[in-house]
Motif scaffolding. Structure first.
Motif, PDB file in Angstrom:
ATOM      1  N   LYS A  78       0.857  -1.169   0.000  1.00 50.60           N
ATOM      2  CA  LYS A  78       0.000   0.000   0.000  1.00 50.60           C
ATOM      3  C   LYS A  78       0.900   1.228   0.000  1.00 50.60           C
ATOM      4  N   ASP A 120     -13.387  11.490  -1.017  1.00 49.66           N
ATOM      5  CA  ASP A 120     -14.000  10.454  -1.857  1.00 49.66           C
ATOM      6  C   ASP A 120     -14.364  11.026  -3.222  1.00 49.66           C
ATOM      7  N   THR A 162      -7.158   7.323  -3.422  1.00 50.98           N
ATOM      8  CA  THR A 162      -7.165   5.999  -2.804  1.00 50.98           C
ATOM      9  C   THR A 162      -6.288   5.990  -1.563  1.00 50.98           C
ATOM     10  N   GLU A 163      -6.736   5.278  -0.555  1.00 50.38           N
ATOM     11  CA  GLU A 163      -6.008   5.077   0.694  1.00 50.38           C
ATOM     12  C   GLU A 163      -5.570   6.385   1.364  1.00 50.38           C
TER      13      GLU A 163
END
Length: 252
Positions: A44, A84, A89-90
């Motif tokens: 990640k 969002d 992402t993440e």
């Protein structure tokens, strides 16, 4: 086969196995339906690995205002909703103490735009010519960027049932008068009422581009921040530094 030959075969086998594992780790491998994901995809990738922006936000109370846990939790949720909309992402969104929120956005290229979207209070109001508050952002059920009849970008709003009733009464009361649409106490549009609107829909015009309209629509959908936030610390990590960090971590 003598012992020396056996030892040599073992060494060669180990070297080949190590090479295959190294290749699979870096580039991935698929054998008979089994797939090994490259480590760069499996990890990640955070801010220090693929670049991005980090900002520490602090609540700034207005005169007489008290900052409580409910307001900070609300601010955290609004920020999460806005992120969002950005498609990040993440992300990392964590409270620090009673009045601060740390936000990390890995992979964001336009950090200035991201910071503006995150930190804007986005208090939406419809104000009549005699300064009556007709609607607020709380009355908006949905917002989206669209093109008008003249191909001009605008924001289309759908109101909730209460907002639709208020807007219908206001467009009747202030017929042929302007209604100002304000964002954070700045007028962004002031159309003149030319019809009584009972459909529960409204539009915001004077958008510079469809991208600006999309950003405003995203802010409206996510809702206004319940408290003003100011940037206490901003750190931008470039993609080159992030990639270098990843390569070093893989070699370590």
């Amino acid at each position: 086969m003598d012992s020396k030959t056996k030892s040599l075969v073992k060494i060669v086998a180990i070297v080949i196995l190590a090479a295959v594992l190294a290749y699979a780790t870096l580039y991935g491998l698929q054998i008979a339906g089994y797939k090994v994901i490259p480590i760069k995809k499996a990890i990640k990738l955070g801010l220090d690995l693929r670049g991005g922006v980090s900002v520490l936000l602090e609540a700034k109370p207005k005169p007489g205002e008290k900052i409580n846990d409910e307001k900070m939790s609300g601010a955290e949720n609004v920020i999460r909703g806005r992120i969002d909309q950005l498609g990040v992402t993440e992300p990392v969104i964590v409270r620090q103490g009673d009045t601060r929120i740390l936000v990390e956005l890995p992979g964001v290229k336009d950090s200035q735009r991201a910071l503006e979207i995150i930190g804007k209070t986005a208090s939406l109001q419809f104000i009549s010519s005699d300064n009556e508050v007709i609607l607020t952002g709380d009355n908006v059920r949905d917002a989206k960027a669209v093109y008008g009849e003249q191909n001009q970008p605008m924001v289309s709003l759908k109101l909730d049932s209460e907002g639709a009733k208020k807007f219908a009464k206001a467009t009747e009361k202030y017929f042929d008068q302007p209604i100002a649409i304000m964002l954070d106490e700045q007028v962004i549009s002031a159309p003149t009422v030319k019809a009584v609107i009972t459909t529960g829909e409204a539009v915001i015009t004077n958008m510079q581009s469809i991208e600006n309209a999309a950003e405003l629509a995203a802010l409206i959908r996510a809702g206004a921040l319940p408290v003003d936030l100011e940037q206490r610390q901003v750190m931008t990590v470039g993609p080159t530094l992030g990639a270098d960090s990843l390569n070093k971590s893989l070699k370590a």
